[in-house]
Design a protein around this motif. Structure first.
Motif, PDB file in Angstrom:
ATOM      1  N   LEU A 101     -25.711 -64.673  -8.134  1.00  0.00           N
ATOM      2  CA  LEU A 101     -27.013 -65.174  -7.669  1.00  0.00           C
ATOM      3  C   LEU A 101     -27.010 -66.699  -7.723  1.00  0.00           C
ATOM      4  O   LEU A 101     -26.501 -67.299  -8.676  1.00  0.00           O
ATOM      5  N   PRO A 102     -27.568 -67.358  -6.729  1.00  0.00           N
ATOM      6  CA  PRO A 102     -27.653 -68.822  -6.757  1.00  0.00           C
ATOM      7  C   PRO A 102     -28.423 -69.281  -8.001  1.00  0.00           C
ATOM      8  O   PRO A 102     -29.364 -68.601  -8.434  1.00  0.00           O
ATOM      9  N   PRO A 103     -28.043 -70.398  -8.577  1.00  0.00           N
ATOM     10  CA  PRO A 103     -28.717 -70.900  -9.778  1.00  0.00           C
ATOM     11  C   PRO A 103     -30.233 -71.008  -9.621  1.00  0.00           C
ATOM     12  O   PRO A 103     -30.987 -70.716 -10.560  1.00  0.00           O
ATOM     13  N   LYS A 104     -30.682 -71.433  -8.442  1.00  0.00           N
ATOM     14  CA  LYS A 104     -32.128 -71.563  -8.245  1.00  0.00           C
ATOM     15  C   LYS A 104     -32.826 -70.207  -8.292  1.00  0.00           C
ATOM     16  O   LYS A 104     -33.953 -70.079  -8.804  1.00  0.00           O
ATOM     17  N   VAL A 105     -32.142 -69.177  -7.779  1.00  0.00           N
ATOM     18  CA  VAL A 105     -32.725 -67.837  -7.818  1.00  0.00           C
ATOM     19  C   VAL A 105     -32.784 -67.338  -9.258  1.00  0.00           C
ATOM     20  O   VAL A 105     -33.786 -66.757  -9.692  1.00  0.00           O
ATOM     21  N   VAL A 106     -31.697 -67.558 -10.017  1.00  0.00           N
ATOM     22  CA  VAL A 106     -31.668 -67.156 -11.420  1.00  0.00           C
ATOM     23  C   VAL A 106     -32.784 -67.849 -12.190  1.00  0.00           C
ATOM     24  O   VAL A 106     -33.513 -67.223 -12.978  1.00  0.00           O
ATOM     25  N   GLY A 130     -35.533 -69.040 -11.009  1.00  0.00           N
ATOM     26  CA  GLY A 130     -36.821 -68.524 -10.564  1.00  0.00           C
ATOM     27  C   GLY A 130     -37.134 -67.169 -11.184  1.00  0.00           C
ATOM     28  O   GLY A 130     -38.260 -66.913 -11.611  1.00  0.00           O
ATOM     29  N   LEU A 131     -36.118 -66.290 -11.246  1.00  0.00           N
ATOM     30  CA  LEU A 131     -36.312 -64.978 -11.837  1.00  0.00           C
ATOM     31  C   LEU A 131     -36.605 -65.083 -13.333  1.00  0.00           C
ATOM     32  O   LEU A 131     -37.463 -64.355 -13.864  1.00  0.00           O
ATOM     33  N   GLU A 132     -35.888 -65.972 -14.011  1.00  0.00           N
ATOM     34  CA  GLU A 132     -36.148 -66.149 -15.436  1.00  0.00           C
ATOM     35  C   GLU A 132     -37.551 -66.686 -15.687  1.00  0.00           C
ATOM     36  O   GLU A 132     -38.225 -66.299 -16.653  1.00  0.00           O
ATOM     37  N   SER A 133     -37.991 -67.586 -14.811  1.00  0.00           N
ATOM     38  CA  SER A 133     -39.354 -68.109 -14.932  1.00  0.00           C
ATOM     39  C   SER A 133     -40.371 -66.994 -14.696  1.00  0.00           C
ATOM     40  O   SER A 133     -41.376 -66.890 -15.416  1.00  0.00           O
ATOM     41  N   MET A 134     -40.083 -66.141 -13.700  1.00  0.00           N
ATOM     42  CA  MET A 134     -40.970 -65.010 -13.434  1.00  0.00           C
ATOM     43  C   MET A 134     -41.039 -64.076 -14.638  1.00  0.00           C
ATOM     44  O   MET A 134     -42.108 -63.580 -15.007  1.00  0.00           O
ATOM     45  N   ARG A 135     -39.894 -63.845 -15.282  1.00  0.00           N
ATOM     46  CA  ARG A 135     -39.866 -62.960 -16.434  1.00  0.00           C
ATOM     47  C   ARG A 135     -40.733 -63.511 -17.573  1.00  0.00           C
ATOM     48  O   ARG A 135     -41.465 -62.762 -18.233  1.00  0.00           O
ATOM     49  N   VAL A 136     -40.662 -64.821 -17.790  1.00  0.00           N
ATOM     50  CA  VAL A 136     -41.480 -65.451 -18.825  1.00  0.00           C
ATOM     51  C   VAL A 136     -42.964 -65.252 -18.524  1.00  0.00           C
ATOM     52  O   VAL A 136     -43.759 -64.893 -19.395  1.00  0.00           O
ATOM     53  N   HIS A 137     -43.334 -65.476 -17.257  1.00  0.00           N
ATOM     54  CA  HIS A 137     -44.743 -65.350 -16.882  1.00  0.00           C
ATOM     55  C   HIS A 137     -45.226 -63.903 -16.999  1.00  0.00           C
ATOM     56  O   HIS A 137     -46.365 -63.652 -17.412  1.00  0.00           O
ATOM     57  N   VAL A 138     -44.367 -62.955 -16.632  1.00  0.00           N
ATOM     58  CA  VAL A 138     -44.736 -61.546 -16.749  1.00  0.00           C
ATOM     59  C   VAL A 138     -44.978 -61.186 -18.216  1.00  0.00           C
ATOM     60  O   VAL A 138     -45.946 -60.507 -18.558  1.00  0.00           O
ATOM     61  N   HIS A 139     -44.088 -61.666 -19.103  1.00  0.00           N
ATOM     62  CA  HIS A 139     -44.255 -61.402 -20.530  1.00  0.00           C
ATOM     63  C   HIS A 139     -45.546 -62.037 -21.056  1.00  0.00           C
ATOM     64  O   HIS A 139     -46.237 -61.462 -21.906  1.00  0.00           O
ATOM     65  N   GLN A 140     -45.856 -63.237 -20.554  1.00  0.00           N
ATOM     66  CA  GLN A 140     -47.101 -63.885 -20.972  1.00  0.00           C
ATOM     67  C   GLN A 140     -48.322 -63.087 -20.531  1.00  0.00           C
ATOM     68  O   GLN A 140     -49.269 -62.898 -21.300  1.00  0.00           O
ATOM     69  N   GLU A 141     -48.300 -62.602 -19.286  1.00  0.00           N
ATOM     70  CA  GLU A 141     -49.414 -61.806 -18.789  1.00  0.00           C
ATOM     71  C   GLU A 141     -49.555 -60.508 -19.581  1.00  0.00           C
ATOM     72  O   GLU A 141     -50.662 -60.092 -19.942  1.00  0.00           O
ATOM     73  N   ALA A 142     -48.421 -59.862 -19.869  1.00  0.00           N
ATOM     74  CA  ALA A 142     -48.469 -58.626 -20.655  1.00  0.00           C
ATOM     75  C   ALA A 142     -49.036 -58.893 -22.050  1.00  0.00           C
ATOM     76  O   ALA A 142     -49.811 -58.085 -22.589  1.00  0.00           O
TER      77      ALA A 142
END
Length: 409
Positions: A216-221, A223-235
């Motif tokens: 996966l391109p570094p920018k995609v990785v 972005g996905l890691e940032s999304m994971r952090v936000h999902v955990h925060q919302e949960a």
């Protein structure tokens, strides 16, 4: 205790009327009863005079007695039009007053059975024959009983109307609270299912993509890691909302079992270490064994939640290169856990509000809903302990102090 359902969701407890009607009868001397809308006597007759006590021993208020028949007629009238009614029985005035809940009649009060003026011996003997009493006994009580004038009776009617209005408003308030509680329970169920379920699914998909998709391109990785952090925060915020609601309504509970304090602290610290490391913050723990020798009868998961919350806040509000000290000390019957940071501190005026619900720090990198400390204190209190905070002021750090009972031995 007799209850009747109004519209299947507003229980009416007739027992609530027992004491007020007893007091009203004793204060006024009026015979007082409460009927449901079917004409069934739920309370009474309540008596408050010698004459009323004598009448109670007659057939006046038996199931097929003439007094019961008259009272049921008044109940029908008040039920039909929602208004007071009145009638005379051999010179005795009898009144009815509808009981209302949100404009709907759910019962009727019937009261009176007093003469408006002095009766004659002949009249008393006529009444006595109808209700099975010796005429001379009834006359003996009637002539000693002070008449109740029309004006005084009107005053009693107004007084009972005020009393019934107050109790019925209280009943409406209880009904409102019941509906609010049902709405709260529905909200919690909806939040739990409709929000946590998709968040969990999204988190799993992100983790799966990061683990299984190669190159996966570094920018995609990133972005996905940032999304994971936000999902955990919302949960986490959803969980906080549910915990806060349970705390406010007294529904939060703990599951006790034998627990080692050291394990609780290690698990909590491990969840914050990465965050602290990225800011260059050192965590210093005293005792060296993290309190492995200290035993608690506690909910280990909930205590870990408390310590994690305090450590996360300490890390969040401590600048890079700061220090967080975790000090464990056992005294007689309890253990103290102090978490002190070198962060932004707390203003003296803000200290009393730190543990309030939805209390947010207004400086620097404050995030979340402001529920963590509110929930943490309640968890500690459920364990029979205390959670407090102290700070020397802005820029001078803060110390959160947990005190918990320990298992002897």
């Amino acid at each position: 205790m007799i209850t009747v359902n109004l519209r299947a969701n507003a229980p009416v407890d007739w027992g609530d009327w027992d004491t007020p009607l007893t007091q009203f009868a004793q204060a006024t001397g009026l015979v007082t009863s409460a009927f449901d809308t079917e004409g069934v006597r739920r309370i009474g007759p309540k008596t408050g005079s010698r004459l009323a006590s004598l009448l109670e021993r007659s057939s006046l208020w038996t199931v097929d007695g003439p007094g019961t028949a008259l009272e049921r007629t008044l109940v029908q009238l008040s039920h039909a039009d929602g208004k007071p009614a009145a009638a005379l029985f051999c010179g005795m005035r009898v009144c009815s007053l509808p009981l209302l809940l949100r404009g709907e009649v759910y019962g009727v009060l019937v009261f009176g059975w007093r003469f408006a003026d002095f009766s004659s011996q002949l009249e008393c003997e006529r009444i006595a024959r109808q209700i099975g009493l010796p005429g001379h006994l009834l006359w003996g009580e009637v002539r000693l009983d002070a008449p109740v004038s029309e004006q005084r009776m009107d005053t009693y009617v107004a007084l009972l109307g005020t009393l019934s209005g107050t109790l019925d408003r209280q009943r409406e308030t209880i009904d409102d609270l019941t509906r609010v509680n049902r709405t709260r329970d529905l909200f919690l169920a909806t939040v739990s299912h409709e929000m946590r379920t998709p968040l969990s699914a999204l988190s799993m998909r992100i983790d799966l993509m990061l683990r299984t998709i190669p190159d996966l391109p570094p920018k995609v990785v990133k972005g996905l890691e940032s999304m994971r952090v936000h999902v955990h925060q919302e949960a986490g915020m959803v969980d906080d909302l549910i915990d806060a609601a349970r705390t406010l309504t007294g529904q939060m509970s703990i599951m006790r079992s034998p627990v080692k304090l050291g394990q609780v602290l290690r698990d909590a610290i491990s969840t914050v270490e990465t965050f602290a490391h990225t800011k260059g913050i050192r965590m210093l723990v005293t005792l060296a064994d993290y309190g492995d020798h200290i035993r608690l009868d506690a909910d280990g998961r909930r205590l870990q939640q408390v310590v994690w919350n305090l450590l996360f806040n300490a890390t969040k509000f401590t600048p890079e290169g700061g220090i967080i000290r975790i000090t464990i000390a056992r005294s007689e019957g309890e253990v103290g856990i102090d978490i002190a940071d070198s962060g932004q501190g707390i203003e003296p005026d803000d200290l009393p509000h730190v543990f309030g619900a939805f209390t947010l720090q207004q400086h620097d990198n404050a995030t979340g809903l402001g529920l963590g400390l509110f929930i943490a204190r309640r968890i500690v209190e459920l364990h029979g302990g205390t959670l407090s905070v102290s700070s020397a002021g802005r820029g001078k750090g803060a110390t959160f102090a947990i005190r918990l009972p320990v298992v002897a031995g």
